[in-house]
Design a protein around this motif. Structure first.
Motif, PDB file in Angstrom:
ATOM      1  N   THR A   1       0.804  -1.222   0.000  1.00  0.00           N
ATOM      2  CA  THR A   1       0.000   0.000   0.000  1.00  0.00           C
ATOM      3  C   THR A   1       0.837   1.274   0.000  1.00  0.00           C
ATOM      4  OG1 THR A   1      -0.144  -0.081   2.420  1.00  0.00           O
ATOM      5  CG2 THR A   1      -1.938  -1.119   1.181  1.00  0.00           C
ATOM      6  N   ASN A   2       2.172   1.125  -0.010  1.00  0.00           N
ATOM      7  CA  ASN A   2       3.048   2.299   0.015  1.00  0.00           C
ATOM      8  C   ASN A   2       4.090   2.197  -1.104  1.00  0.00           C
ATOM      9  OD1 ASN A   2       4.573   4.521   0.560  1.00  0.00           O
ATOM     10  ND2 ASN A   2       5.242   3.887   2.585  1.00  0.00           N
ATOM     11  N   PRO A   3       3.732   2.636  -2.328  1.00  0.00           N
ATOM     12  CA  PRO A   3       4.629   2.432  -3.476  1.00  0.00           C
ATOM     13  C   PRO A   3       5.957   3.167  -3.369  1.00  0.00           C
ATOM     14  CG  PRO A   3       2.811   3.894  -4.058  1.00  0.00           C
ATOM     15  CD  PRO A   3       2.487   3.319  -2.701  1.00  0.00           C
ATOM     16  N   LEU A   4       6.067   4.149  -2.479  1.00  0.00           N
ATOM     17  CA  LEU A   4       7.323   4.876  -2.331  1.00  0.00           C
ATOM     18  C   LEU A   4       8.464   3.973  -1.879  1.00  0.00           C
ATOM     19  CD1 LEU A   4       6.284   8.282  -0.702  1.00  0.00           C
ATOM     20  CD2 LEU A   4       7.457   7.976  -2.898  1.00  0.00           C
ATOM     21  N   LYS A   5       8.145   2.925  -1.116  1.00  0.00           N
ATOM     22  CA  LYS A   5       9.188   2.099  -0.505  1.00  0.00           C
ATOM     23  C   LYS A   5       9.229   0.675  -1.055  1.00  0.00           C
ATOM     24  CE  LYS A   5       9.175   4.571   3.926  1.00  0.00           C
ATOM     25  NZ  LYS A   5       9.048   4.443   5.396  1.00  0.00           N
ATOM     26  N   GLU A   6       8.370   0.371  -2.017  1.00  0.00           N
ATOM     27  CA  GLU A   6       8.216  -1.013  -2.439  1.00  0.00           C
ATOM     28  C   GLU A   6       8.895  -1.280  -3.775  1.00  0.00           C
ATOM     29  OE1 GLU A   6       3.953  -1.069  -0.109  1.00  0.00           O
ATOM     30  OE2 GLU A   6       3.987  -1.060  -2.296  1.00  0.00           O
ATOM     31  N   ASP A   7       9.244  -2.556  -3.989  1.00  0.00           N
ATOM     32  CA  ASP A   7       9.972  -2.902  -5.200  1.00  0.00           C
ATOM     33  C   ASP A   7       9.712  -4.378  -5.531  1.00  0.00           C
ATOM     34  OD1 ASP A   7      12.416  -3.713  -6.894  1.00  0.00           O
ATOM     35  OD2 ASP A   7      12.631  -1.541  -6.732  1.00  0.00           O
ATOM     36  N   VAL A   8       9.694  -4.681  -6.832  1.00  0.00           N
ATOM     37  CA  VAL A   8       9.496  -6.067  -7.274  1.00  0.00           C
ATOM     38  C   VAL A   8      10.629  -6.963  -6.773  1.00  0.00           C
ATOM     39  CG1 VAL A   8       9.332  -7.568  -9.306  1.00  0.00           C
ATOM     40  CG2 VAL A   8       8.148  -5.366  -9.288  1.00  0.00           C
ATOM     41  N   GLU A   9      11.830  -6.394  -6.608  1.00  0.00           N
ATOM     42  CA  GLU A   9      12.963  -7.169  -6.064  1.00  0.00           C
ATOM     43  C   GLU A   9      12.592  -7.771  -4.716  1.00  0.00           C
ATOM     44  OE1 GLU A   9      17.380  -6.390  -4.087  1.00  0.00           O
ATOM     45  OE2 GLU A   9      16.372  -4.781  -5.189  1.00  0.00           O
ATOM     46  N   TYR A  10      11.930  -6.984  -3.877  1.00  0.00           N
ATOM     47  CA  TYR A  10      11.542  -7.473  -2.555  1.00  0.00           C
ATOM     48  C   TYR A  10      10.455  -8.534  -2.658  1.00  0.00           C
ATOM     49  CZ  TYR A  10      14.044  -3.244  -1.098  1.00  0.00           C
ATOM     50  OH  TYR A  10      14.991  -2.279  -0.917  1.00  0.00           O
ATOM     51  N   VAL A  11       9.520  -8.337  -3.583  1.00  0.00           N
ATOM     52  CA  VAL A  11       8.459  -9.333  -3.786  1.00  0.00           C
ATOM     53  C   VAL A  11       9.077 -10.688  -4.128  1.00  0.00           C
ATOM     54  CG1 VAL A  11       6.522 -10.010  -5.281  1.00  0.00           C
ATOM     55  CG2 VAL A  11       6.717  -7.642  -4.494  1.00  0.00           C
ATOM     56  N   ASN A  12       9.997 -10.696  -5.086  1.00  0.00           N
ATOM     57  CA  ASN A  12      10.613 -11.954  -5.519  1.00  0.00           C
ATOM     58  C   ASN A  12      11.437 -12.598  -4.414  1.00  0.00           C
ATOM     59  OD1 ASN A  12       9.475 -11.674  -8.076  1.00  0.00           O
ATOM     60  ND2 ASN A  12      11.241 -10.564  -8.893  1.00  0.00           N
ATOM     61  N   SER A  13      12.169 -11.771  -3.660  1.00  0.00           N
ATOM     62  CA  SER A  13      13.000 -12.330  -2.590  1.00  0.00           C
ATOM     63  C   SER A  13      12.133 -12.962  -1.501  1.00  0.00           C
ATOM     64  CB  SER A  13      13.905 -11.252  -1.991  1.00  0.00           C
ATOM     65  OG  SER A  13      13.184 -10.347  -1.179  1.00  0.00           O
ATOM     66  N   ILE A  14      10.997 -12.341  -1.201  1.00  0.00           N
ATOM     67  CA  ILE A  14      10.110 -12.873  -0.161  1.00  0.00           C
ATOM     68  C   ILE A  14       9.540 -14.216  -0.589  1.00  0.00           C
ATOM     69  CG2 ILE A  14       7.885 -12.496   0.984  1.00  0.00           C
ATOM     70  CD1 ILE A  14       8.673  -9.458   1.031  1.00  0.00           C
ATOM     71  N   LYS A  15       9.127 -14.317  -1.836  1.00  0.00           N
ATOM     72  CA  LYS A  15       8.621 -15.603  -2.337  1.00  0.00           C
ATOM     73  C   LYS A  15       9.688 -16.693  -2.189  1.00  0.00           C
ATOM     74  CE  LYS A  15       5.617 -13.724  -6.002  1.00  0.00           C
ATOM     75  NZ  LYS A  15       5.463 -13.646  -7.482  1.00  0.00           N
ATOM     76  N   GLU A  16      10.911 -16.357  -2.592  1.00  0.00           N
ATOM     77  CA  GLU A  16      12.008 -17.339  -2.510  1.00  0.00           C
ATOM     78  C   GLU A  16      12.261 -17.757  -1.066  1.00  0.00           C
ATOM     79  OE1 GLU A  16      15.490 -15.775  -4.357  1.00  0.00           O
ATOM     80  OE2 GLU A  16      14.496 -15.450  -6.303  1.00  0.00           O
ATOM     81  N   ASP A  17      12.228 -16.796  -0.146  1.00  0.00           N
ATOM     82  CA  ASP A  17      12.516 -17.102   1.252  1.00  0.00           C
ATOM     83  C   ASP A  17      11.459 -18.010   1.862  1.00  0.00           C
ATOM     84  OD1 ASP A  17      14.771 -15.563   1.078  1.00  0.00           O
ATOM     85  OD2 ASP A  17      13.935 -13.826   2.114  1.00  0.00           O
ATOM     86  N   VAL A  18      10.189 -17.747   1.558  1.00  0.00           N
ATOM     87  CA  VAL A  18       9.114 -18.584   2.103  1.00  0.00           C
ATOM     88  C   VAL A  18       9.281 -20.017   1.604  1.00  0.00           C
ATOM     89  CG1 VAL A  18       6.621 -18.994   2.116  1.00  0.00           C
ATOM     90  CG2 VAL A  18       7.493 -16.670   2.404  1.00  0.00           C
ATOM     91  N   LYS A  19       9.557 -20.161   0.315  1.00  0.00           N
ATOM     92  CA  LYS A  19       9.735 -21.507  -0.247  1.00  0.00           C
ATOM     93  C   LYS A  19      10.969 -22.187   0.346  1.00  0.00           C
ATOM     94  CE  LYS A  19       7.368 -20.937  -4.686  1.00  0.00           C
ATOM     95  NZ  LYS A  19       7.506 -20.959  -6.171  1.00  0.00           N
ATOM     96  N   TRP A  20      12.057 -21.424   0.495  1.00  0.00           N
ATOM     97  CA  TRP A  20      13.284 -22.010   1.048  1.00  0.00           C
ATOM     98  C   TRP A  20      13.059 -22.516   2.468  1.00  0.00           C
ATOM     99  CZ3 TRP A  20      16.659 -20.388   5.052  1.00  0.00           C
ATOM    100  CH2 TRP A  20      17.856 -21.108   5.127  1.00  0.00           C
ATOM    101  N   LEU A  21      12.228 -21.811   3.240  1.00  0.00           N
ATOM    102  CA  LEU A  21      11.930 -22.260   4.601  1.00  0.00           C
ATOM    103  C   LEU A  21      11.072 -23.516   4.620  1.00  0.00           C
ATOM    104  CD1 LEU A  21      11.352 -18.901   6.512  1.00  0.00           C
ATOM    105  CD2 LEU A  21      13.121 -20.610   6.993  1.00  0.00           C
ATOM    106  N   GLY A  22      10.541 -23.902   3.464  1.00  0.00           N
ATOM    107  CA  GLY A  22       9.823 -25.168   3.371  1.00  0.00           C
ATOM    108  C   GLY A  22       8.315 -25.047   3.300  1.00  0.00           C
ATOM    109  N   TYR A  23       7.799 -23.886   2.897  1.00  0.00           N
ATOM    110  CA  TYR A  23       6.351 -23.687   2.896  1.00  0.00           C
ATOM    111  C   TYR A  23       5.841 -23.315   1.508  1.00  0.00           C
ATOM    112  CZ  TYR A  23       7.008 -23.675   7.932  1.00  0.00           C
ATOM    113  OH  TYR A  23       7.351 -24.027   9.211  1.00  0.00           O
ATOM    114  N   GLU A  24       4.590 -23.726   1.240  1.00  0.00           N
ATOM    115  CA  GLU A  24       3.895 -23.373   0.010  1.00  0.00           C
ATOM    116  C   GLU A  24       2.599 -22.680   0.380  1.00  0.00           C
ATOM    117  OE1 GLU A  24       4.388 -23.564  -3.225  1.00  0.00           O
ATOM    118  OE2 GLU A  24       6.353 -24.552  -3.195  1.00  0.00           O
TER     119      GLU A  24
END
Length: 551
Positions: free
Chosen positions: A67-90
């Motif tokens: 909800t705050n485009p000033l601080k957000e980036d697609v790089e962070y979106v992709n990294s978060i997806k990778e981290d959740v999967k790496w921790l073992g969750y879908e």
């Protein structure tokens, strides 16, 4: 691994709700803001939200609170997806808060029509001044009594881009004298002429988190909205938004104590500052408590999950010793990591009575605690490297390593005795001349004289050059951080990274990124995925071999 209900009050709540028939299916969500990389504190929330849903055959949504485009980036979106999967969750569903911007706008219009929201012309400083304090009630804005018609017209103009950033806001009309400051007419929409990573330039007004979050939960049918204790005072606003916006679904918010670790920064704002000001080499620097940093350092998802389960979930604030996390890493790696020998600070040893030009290959267990891993072959010849710290010319009492005239065992090999010390012009020891006893070969049942010291070593003829990166805590104190702490950069440890150039066994030539090993006496190490090349091996120290920490 199931959550133990004895240290997880939320699991008990869910169990009671199901038994009472409040829900047919449990729905949780992990709702990160894509304004930075996830850290170990987020891992606790991930394990909790996905774990309790799994325990009760429910579902978990991954939802980006964008909800705050000033601080957000697609790089962070992709990294978060990778981290959740790496921790073992879908996740069962992937959502974005921005998916609901139309619905949120319509709900804001509904509040205006009901006389429960108004457009305010006060600026941010004036709003703060009018809000009052914990001991003094707030004052009504002079624009609070605008008619619904006027507010609807102004709000539409806000949406159409007719006002500049900060010129107007939309506020909920609740109670400026409420003892809970969060209910003193909070801002629910602000103007921001900023392109959004998901919606482009469709919007120039964006909902505030406190307004958007309950709507997102309700739209998705979340049953248990789990968040940390700092949101406890916002729960009345959360409930107010859901009720006044006439949402069909009624999620409930439950708060738990956030994870604080000694010697660790847990604020994304501070972590970003460390990155931006080059105190570290990016978000995935192995010294960082980010999931990507821990992964690069060599921590395993199994160890992180076990740690999160062990610390449990409570309503209290508390700080966990960072050594506890390291303990779970050791427990996980001790049965997985092959053993090997590496020399971090080399000192050359010439075995003068060993035949020149000859090499023999010695057997060594890959992991003594897991015999089925088998054995590896280690070369041994006339010249070897030992650690500089394993030799002293004038040792103190009870020093059992190598010194002139003393005899030690080489791990998996022979006894050697120091006969001569070679120095350079400045008096620095550059080489040792030793003799070996061929009758003392390991594995042959030798039962003769005893020695008290055993040294690790690497054959110099076949040694593979390697870089070792050893780590100390990034932050020098052991106190939990304060969110408004302005001086934390002064406590950044200047010695948090030490780099050594040494040697490893020749069987390490074929290692791959993220391969993990236990180097005899040095600790557990991970092959760095960014710096390692075919010509240059880099090993990150994951944890030392031992700790005084007890569970």
């Amino acid at each position: 691994m199931e959550h133990n209900s004895s240290n997880n009050f939320i699991k008990n709540i869910i169990k009671e709700d199901l038994e009472a028939g409040k829900h047919d299916k449990i729905v949780t969500r992990f709702p990160p803001e894509p304004n930075g990389y996830l850290h170990i504190g987020h891992a606790k929330s991930i394990v909790l939200n996905f774990g309790v849903a799994d325990d009760f055959n429910g579902q978990t949504n991954l939802r980006f609170d964008d909800t705050n485009p000033l601080k957000e980036d697609v790089e962070y979106v992709n990294s978060i997806k990778e981290d959740v999967k790496w921790l073992g969750y879908e996740w069962d569903n992937l959502f974005f808060a921005s998916d609901y911007f139309d619905t949120m706008y319509n709900k804001a219009v509904l509040l205006i029509k009901k006389g429960l929201a108004y457009v305010d012309d006060l600026n941010a400083d004036e709003i703060r001044e009018y809000r009052g304090t914990l001991t003094e009630p707030g004052k009504n804005s002079p624009y609070r009594d605008r008619t619904s018609e006027e507010n609807l017209e102004l709000f539409e103009k806000m949406r159409n881009g007719e006002f500049a950033n900060g010129e107007k806001v939309l506020r909920a009309k609740i109670d400026m004298s409420s003892p809970n400051i969060n209910l003193r007419d909070p801002v629910i929409y602000r103007i921001s002429h900023t392109e959004h990573h998901n919606t482009g330039d469709k919007w120039c007004i964006y909902p505030m988190y406190a307004f958007a979050h309950p709507l997102e939960d309700a739209i998705e049918g979340v049953t248990h909205s789990l968040c940390t204790l700092e949101f406890e005072d916002q729960r009345p606003l959360y409930d107010w938004v859901i009720e006044k916006c006439e949402m069909e679904s009624t999620p409930r918010q439950y708060e738990f104590g956030r994870l604080n670790l000694t010697n660790t920064v847990m604020s994304k704002r501070k972590l970003k500052q460390l990155v931006d000001e080059k105190f570290v080499d990016g978000w995935d620097d192995p010294r960082m408590p980010t999931i990507s940093g821990l992964k690069r350092r060599g921590y395993t998802p199994e160890a992180i999950r076990a740690f999160c389960h062990e610390i449990g979930v409570s309503k209290a604030y508390g700080t966990v010793d960072s050594q506890m996390l390291e303990h779970f890493v050791r427990e996980d790696l001790k049965l997985k990591a092959p053993r090997t020998m590496g020399i971090i600070k080399p000192l050359k040893v010439v075995i003068t009575n060993y035949p020149e030009g000859e090499t023999e290959w010695l057997d060594a267990e890959i992991n003594p605690e897991v015999p089925e891993m088998g054995t590896r072959q280690i070369p041994f010849s006339r010249e070897i490297y030992i650690e500089q710290e394993d030799f002293m010319e004038n040792p103190p009492k009870k020093y059992f390593r190598l010194f002139p005239g003393n005899e030690v065992r080489l791990k998996h090999a022979y006894f050697i005795k120091c006969e001569e010390v070679i120095k350079d012009d400045e008096g620095n020891v550059i080489e040792l001349r030793c003799t070996y006893d061929p009758e003392t070969k390991s594995g042959t049942g030798f039962t003769g004289r005893k020695v008290k010291g055993t040294l690790h070593w690497v054959d110099a003829t076949h040694a593979v050059p390697a870089e070792f990166r050893n780590y100390q805590p990034l932050i020098l104190d052991e106190e939990a951080e304060e969110e408004e702490d302005k001086t934390f950069l002064e406590r950044v440890n200047p010695n948090s990274l030490e780099i050594f150039n040494g040697f490893v066994e020749p069987n390490m030539k074929e290692v791959k990124a993220h391969d993990k090993f236990q180097f005899f006496r040095h600790g557990y190490y991970n092959v760095d995925p960014k710096l390692t090349t075919n010509e240059h091996l880099v090993f990150n120290q994951i944890v030392s071999l031992k700790s005084s920490f007890k569970i």
